[in-house]
Design an enzyme around this catalytic site. Structure first.
Site, PDB file in Angstrom:
ATOM      1  N   CYS A 240      -7.870   6.652  -6.552  1.00  0.00           N
ATOM      2  CA  CYS A 240      -7.444   5.729  -5.507  1.00  0.00           C
ATOM      3  C   CYS A 240      -8.642   4.960  -4.962  1.00  0.00           C
ATOM      4  O   CYS A 240      -9.702   5.539  -4.703  1.00  0.00           O
ATOM      5  CB  CYS A 240      -6.743   6.494  -4.383  1.00  0.00           C
ATOM      6  SG  CYS A 240      -6.322   5.465  -2.953  1.00  0.00           S
TER       7      CYS A 240
ATOM      8  N   ARG B 256       3.114  10.611  -6.266  1.00  0.00           N
ATOM      9  CA  ARG B 256       2.378  11.173  -5.140  1.00  0.00           C
ATOM     10  C   ARG B 256       3.164  10.829  -3.884  1.00  0.00           C
ATOM     11  O   ARG B 256       3.554   9.683  -3.687  1.00  0.00           O
ATOM     12  CB  ARG B 256       0.960  10.608  -5.041  1.00  0.00           C
ATOM     13  CG  ARG B 256       0.160  11.254  -3.902  1.00  0.00           C
ATOM     14  CD  ARG B 256      -1.133  10.538  -3.630  1.00  0.00           C
ATOM     15  NE  ARG B 256      -2.038  10.595  -4.770  1.00  0.00           N
ATOM     16  CZ  ARG B 256      -3.057   9.769  -4.941  1.00  0.00           C
ATOM     17  NH1 ARG B 256      -3.279   8.808  -4.078  1.00  0.00           N
ATOM     18  NH2 ARG B 256      -3.844   9.885  -5.983  1.00  0.00           N
ATOM     19  N   GLY B 257       3.410  11.826  -3.034  1.00  0.00           N
ATOM     20  CA  GLY B 257       4.160  11.588  -1.813  1.00  0.00           C
ATOM     21  C   GLY B 257       5.571  11.077  -2.071  1.00  0.00           C
ATOM     22  O   GLY B 257       6.105  10.295  -1.291  1.00  0.00           O
TER      23      GLY B 257
ATOM     24  N   GLU C  26       0.858  -1.187   0.000  1.00  0.00           N
ATOM     25  CA  GLU C  26       0.000   0.000   0.000  1.00  0.00           C
ATOM     26  C   GLU C  26       0.896   1.239   0.000  1.00  0.00           C
ATOM     27  O   GLU C  26       1.850   1.332   0.768  1.00  0.00           O
ATOM     28  CB  GLU C  26      -0.916  -0.050   1.222  1.00  0.00           C
ATOM     29  CG  GLU C  26      -1.942   1.054   1.286  1.00  0.00           C
ATOM     30  CD  GLU C  26      -1.386   2.266   1.971  1.00  0.00           C
ATOM     31  OE1 GLU C  26      -1.395   3.346   1.346  1.00  0.00           O
ATOM     32  OE2 GLU C  26      -0.934   2.134   3.117  1.00  0.00           O
ATOM     33  N   SER C  27       0.598   2.187  -0.897  1.00  0.00           N
ATOM     34  CA  SER C  27       1.554   3.252  -1.210  1.00  0.00           C
ATOM     35  C   SER C  27       1.856   4.190  -0.037  1.00  0.00           C
ATOM     36  O   SER C  27       3.002   4.605   0.145  1.00  0.00           O
ATOM     37  CB  SER C  27       1.045   4.070  -2.395  1.00  0.00           C
ATOM     38  OG  SER C  27      -0.219   4.645  -2.107  1.00  0.00           O
ATOM     39  N   LYS C  28       0.860   4.534   0.772  1.00  0.00           N
ATOM     40  CA  LYS C  28       1.145   5.432   1.897  1.00  0.00           C
ATOM     41  C   LYS C  28       2.032   4.740   2.924  1.00  0.00           C
ATOM     42  O   LYS C  28       2.937   5.357   3.496  1.00  0.00           O
ATOM     43  CB  LYS C  28      -0.146   5.923   2.554  1.00  0.00           C
ATOM     44  CG  LYS C  28       0.112   6.947   3.665  1.00  0.00           C
ATOM     45  CD  LYS C  28      -1.166   7.527   4.230  1.00  0.00           C
ATOM     46  CE  LYS C  28      -0.870   8.532   5.329  1.00  0.00           C
ATOM     47  NZ  LYS C  28      -2.107   9.107   5.918  1.00  0.00           N
TER      48      LYS C  28
ATOM     49  N   ASP D  71      -5.470   9.700  -9.733  1.00  0.00           N
ATOM     50  CA  ASP D  71      -4.208   9.113 -10.158  1.00  0.00           C
ATOM     51  C   ASP D  71      -4.069   9.362 -11.658  1.00  0.00           C
ATOM     52  O   ASP D  71      -4.936   8.958 -12.443  1.00  0.00           O
ATOM     53  CB  ASP D  71      -4.179   7.601  -9.886  1.00  0.00           C
ATOM     54  CG  ASP D  71      -4.224   7.275  -8.405  1.00  0.00           C
ATOM     55  OD1 ASP D  71      -3.597   8.008  -7.618  1.00  0.00           O
ATOM     56  OD2 ASP D  71      -4.887   6.296  -8.031  1.00  0.00           O
TER      57      ASP D  71
END
Length: 281
Positions: free
Chosen positions: A188, A256-257, A89-91, A195
């Site tokens: 997302c 992102r991030g 999971e990206s976060k 995205d």
């Protein structure tokens, strides 16, 4: 189409939640999500995948301390085989990388080995990590996308609901061609944040109606799904709706991030056979 956004597994995700940023090495921050959640909806047998490929992540904000406490920085690429049972999971990936910020490592090689071991453990399969120094300007150069851009086709769009039925061939003529578009947008699965991506479609088969591909790609505009899931859906829809013998689908998503995700799926290549990077990344 199944909605997995409220599944028990995804409810444990840090996406969309207020979180504390830890700056000392904490591998437990990594949150794996089973690929099976989406692949069941696509009728994909994980023991017999209909494609090969990998997910290539780029980390632009990797930093740590050397053994004297001086900050170091690097750009990282992470290559996850599509055969892994889980994605990250990206976060949680971003939080994990942040945990290196105030942690001392003896060398850049130790950082690479730590990343490789932790991420391979999280997805239960070896992954490849490459680190680039900040002055290595040739590591990730922007490049034009191969093939024909279909974005200038003069079409009218009134419906933005995902629809694979728009896909069609224009003739029985067998061709090999490469098409690309910069108009792919999805959202997302958890947060509904947009995205953005450019996508390359390289195929051999009956000649595809280019307008139909563009309409299909634009129909993802309000669709909620993770990057990897969108690319696998595009691959499966193209192979099921059209007479195609060879196919490559490669999406380059904007970051992102401090992370971008670039899934690649192919009938015959395990790894991306060409190097591209869009200027929006």
């Amino acid at each position: 189409m199944t909605d997995y956004s409220n599944s028990p597994e995804l409810k444990g995700s840090v996406l969309g939640q207020s979180t504390e940023y830890v700056d000392t090495y904490t591998p437990s921050l990594l949150f794996p999500i089973a690929r099976k959640l989406n692949r069941d909806d696509l009728n994909i047998d994980e023991a017999n995948l209909p494609f090969k490929g990998q997910d290539i992540w780029t980390g632009y904000e990797l930093s740590w301390l050397n053994n004297k406490g001086k900050p170091m920085v690097a750009v990282a690429t992470f290559a996850f085989p599509c055969q892994t049972s889980h994605i990250i999971e990206s976060k949680s990936f971003k939080l994990y990388l942040n945990s290196f910020n105030q942690t001392r490592f003896d060398s850049i090689e130790q950082v690479k080995n730590t990343l490789t071991n932790d991420l391979s453990h999280a997805v239960a399969m070896p992954i490849a990590v490459t680190l680039y120094h900040a002055d290595d300007f040739n590591c990730l150069p922007c490049t034009p996308l191969p093939g024909e851009c279909i974005d200038d086709l003069d079409i009218e769009i009134n419906d933005y609901d995902l629809d694979a039925n728009t896909l069609k061939s224009v003739s029985k003529e067998l061709v090999s061609e490469t098409l690309h578009s910069h108009l792919l947008k999805s959202n997302c699965l958890i947060t509904s944040q947009p995205d953005w991506a450019s996508i390359i479609i390289r195929y051999t088969g009956e000649k595809i109606c280019k307008e139909s591909i563009l309409r299909y790609l634009i129909s993802f505009r309000t669709h909620n799904e993770f990057h990897e899931q969108c690319v696998e859906r595009i691959y499966c829809d193209l192979t099921s709706m059209l007479n195609i013998t060879e196919l490559e689908v490669y999406a380059r998503y904007t970051r992102r991030g401090g992370l971008d995700i670039n899934p690649y799926r192919s009938t015959h290549n395990d790894v991306v056979p060409f190097s591209v990077k869009i200027n929006r990344q």
